[in-house]
Motif scaffolding. Sequence first.
Motif, mmCIF file in Angstrom:
data_model
loop_
_atom_site.group_PDB
_atom_site.id
_atom_site.type_symbol
_atom_site.label_atom_id
_atom_site.label_comp_id
_atom_site.label_asym_id
_atom_site.label_seq_id
_atom_site.Cartn_x
_atom_site.Cartn_y
_atom_site.Cartn_z
ATOM 1 N N MET A 259 -14.197 -39.786 8.477
ATOM 2 C CA MET A 259 -13.891 -38.377 8.571
ATOM 3 C C MET A 259 -12.378 -38.195 8.515
ATOM 4 S SD MET A 259 -14.583 -35.397 11.443
ATOM 5 C CE MET A 259 -15.457 -36.418 12.514
ATOM 6 N N THR A 260 -11.934 -37.188 7.763
ATOM 7 C CA THR A 260 -10.501 -36.945 7.662
ATOM 8 C C THR A 260 -9.944 -36.419 8.976
ATOM 9 O OG1 THR A 260 -10.844 -34.714 6.829
ATOM 10 C CG2 THR A 260 -10.599 -36.458 5.181
ATOM 11 N N PHE A 261 -8.647 -36.576 9.121
ATOM 12 C CA PHE A 261 -7.914 -36.115 10.298
ATOM 13 C C PHE A 261 -6.922 -35.072 9.805
ATOM 14 C CE2 PHE A 261 -4.626 -36.359 13.549
ATOM 15 C CZ PHE A 261 -5.370 -36.448 14.719
ATOM 16 N N THR A 262 -6.963 -33.875 10.383
ATOM 17 C CA THR A 262 -6.140 -32.768 9.916
ATOM 18 C C THR A 262 -5.097 -32.368 10.948
ATOM 19 O OG1 THR A 262 -7.973 -31.938 8.581
ATOM 20 C CG2 THR A 262 -6.213 -30.373 9.076
ATOM 21 N N VAL A 263 -3.901 -32.097 10.462
ATOM 22 C CA VAL A 263 -2.798 -31.638 11.304
ATOM 23 C C VAL A 263 -2.279 -30.334 10.707
ATOM 24 C CG1 VAL A 263 -0.421 -32.141 12.018
ATOM 25 C CG2 VAL A 263 -2.131 -33.960 12.024
ATOM 26 N N LEU A 264 -2.039 -29.333 11.565
ATOM 27 C CA LEU A 264 -1.416 -28.084 11.147
ATOM 28 C C LEU A 264 -0.022 -28.009 11.747
ATOM 29 C CD1 LEU A 264 -4.197 -25.370 11.503
ATOM 30 C CD2 LEU A 264 -3.449 -26.558 9.446
ATOM 31 N N ILE A 265 0.916 -27.534 10.940
ATOM 32 C CA ILE A 265 2.291 -27.381 11.385
ATOM 33 C C ILE A 265 2.718 -25.949 11.087
ATOM 34 C CG2 ILE A 265 4.671 -28.184 11.122
ATOM 35 C CD1 ILE A 265 3.512 -30.799 9.958
ATOM 36 N N THR A 266 3.219 -25.236 12.095
ATOM 37 C CA THR A 266 3.788 -23.918 11.853
ATOM 38 C C THR A 266 5.303 -24.085 11.782
ATOM 39 O OG1 THR A 266 3.690 -23.452 14.228
ATOM 40 C CG2 THR A 266 1.932 -22.550 12.862
ATOM 41 N N VAL A 267 5.892 -23.430 10.782
ATOM 42 C CA VAL A 267 7.311 -23.611 10.497
ATOM 43 C C VAL A 267 7.996 -22.241 10.440
ATOM 44 C CG1 VAL A 267 8.984 -24.620 8.892
ATOM 45 C CG2 VAL A 267 6.714 -25.641 9.112
ATOM 46 N N TRP A 268 9.149 -22.151 11.082
ATOM 47 C CA TRP A 268 9.977 -20.956 11.061
ATOM 48 C C TRP A 268 11.234 -21.241 10.258
ATOM 49 C CZ3 TRP A 268 6.613 -22.115 14.780
ATOM 50 C CH2 TRP A 268 5.929 -21.090 15.428
ATOM 51 N N ARG A 269 11.698 -20.243 9.524
ATOM 52 C CA ARG A 269 12.953 -20.361 8.778
ATOM 53 C C ARG A 269 14.138 -20.457 9.729
ATOM 54 N NH1 ARG A 269 13.371 -14.873 5.793
ATOM 55 N NH2 ARG A 269 11.723 -14.311 7.227
ATOM 56 N N LYS A 270 15.189 -21.061 9.239
ATOM 57 C CA LYS A 270 16.468 -21.063 9.933
ATOM 58 C C LYS A 270 16.930 -19.602 10.014
ATOM 59 C CE LYS A 270 21.060 -22.919 9.140
ATOM 60 N NZ LYS A 270 21.850 -23.785 8.263
ATOM 61 N N PRO A 271 17.421 -19.145 11.168
ATOM 62 C CA PRO A 271 17.865 -17.753 11.284
ATOM 63 C C PRO A 271 18.878 -17.393 10.197
ATOM 64 C CG PRO A 271 17.829 -18.796 13.444
ATOM 65 C CD PRO A 271 17.570 -19.891 12.430
ATOM 66 N N GLY A 272 18.661 -16.232 9.582
ATOM 67 C CA GLY A 272 19.550 -15.738 8.542
ATOM 68 C C GLY A 272 19.212 -16.221 7.143
ATOM 69 N N MET A 273 18.272 -17.136 7.006
ATOM 70 C CA MET A 273 17.911 -17.673 5.692
ATOM 71 C C MET A 273 16.875 -16.764 5.043
ATOM 72 S SD MET A 273 16.369 -21.458 4.831
ATOM 73 C CE MET A 273 17.669 -22.348 3.996
ATOM 74 N N SER A 274 17.034 -16.512 3.763
ATOM 75 C CA SER A 274 16.053 -15.699 3.041
ATOM 76 C C SER A 274 14.767 -16.507 2.846
ATOM 77 C CB SER A 274 16.597 -15.269 1.679
ATOM 78 O OG SER A 274 16.640 -16.386 0.800
ATOM 79 N N MET A 275 13.677 -15.791 2.627
ATOM 80 C CA MET A 275 12.399 -16.452 2.371
ATOM 81 C C MET A 275 12.470 -17.261 1.088
ATOM 82 S SD MET A 275 9.617 -16.815 3.966
ATOM 83 C CE MET A 275 8.015 -17.503 3.651
ATOM 84 N N GLU A 276 13.182 -16.743 0.094
ATOM 85 C CA GLU A 276 13.312 -17.445 -1.183
ATOM 86 C C GLU A 276 14.050 -18.771 -1.009
ATOM 87 O OE1 GLU A 276 14.168 -14.190 -0.687
ATOM 88 O OE2 GLU A 276 12.433 -13.308 -1.701
ATOM 89 N N ALA A 277 15.144 -18.753 -0.241
ATOM 90 C CA ALA A 277 15.910 -19.979 0.000
ATOM 91 C C ALA A 277 15.099 -20.971 0.829
ATOM 92 C CB ALA A 277 17.234 -19.650 0.689
ATOM 93 N N PHE A 278 14.342 -20.457 1.803
ATOM 94 C CA PHE A 278 13.473 -21.300 2.634
ATOM 95 C C PHE A 278 12.440 -22.010 1.766
ATOM 96 C CE2 PHE A 278 9.392 -21.418 5.040
ATOM 97 C CZ PHE A 278 9.733 -22.320 6.032
ATOM 98 N N TYR A 279 11.742 -21.246 0.927
ATOM 99 C CA TYR A 279 10.732 -21.803 0.035
ATOM 100 C C TYR A 279 11.349 -22.847 -0.898
ATOM 101 C CZ TYR A 279 7.343 -22.088 -3.766
ATOM 102 O OH TYR A 279 6.474 -22.551 -4.718
ATOM 103 N N ASP A 280 12.475 -22.501 -1.511
ATOM 104 C CA ASP A 280 13.131 -23.407 -2.450
ATOM 105 C C ASP A 280 13.502 -24.731 -1.778
ATOM 106 O OD1 ASP A 280 14.408 -23.940 -5.101
ATOM 107 O OD2 ASP A 280 16.195 -24.041 -3.828
#
Length: 150
Positions: free
Chosen positions: A1-22
């Motif tokens: 059986m597979t083992f799954t991990v979830l990670i929630t990630v927040w951007r660095k303050p002041g960083m745009s979503m586009e820069a975060f994604y890139d």
Amino acid sequence: MTFTVLITVWRKPGMSMEAFYDHYENVHMPLIRELAGDKIPISHNRLYVERTGTELKERMVQPSECGDGIDYDAVAELNFEDEAHNLAYWKVLYAPEAQGRLTEDEYKFMDRSKLRIVSMYKKELMIRNDFHAGKDSVEKYSFLPHGKFA
């Protein structure tokens, strides 16, 4: 059986979503692939929170709940062969020779003080194909639970 991990990630303050994604896709993920080597997860899916205002709510069935109270920017789902594979992956990433590079990169695009990692108890996969037994070949999609809903 597979083992799954979830990670929630927040951007660095002041960083745009586009820069975060890139940075996540084009810098961090190649670094993860390099450091993890053969311990890389079976899959490493990244989902980015969409925050596009009212037009997003108009596309949702329950618009009043769309994104309200969500402050993280991405969720990563990592799937491993089993718990031993999961432990081997983290051991490689946090070995002294890798940890410094990984941590240094994380501080460039994420708020590590909010980073959360959780293992998931059980994962059941349901896909449209499950409702139409025989539509796609078992050989082509051997990782799927064929016939489960037939």
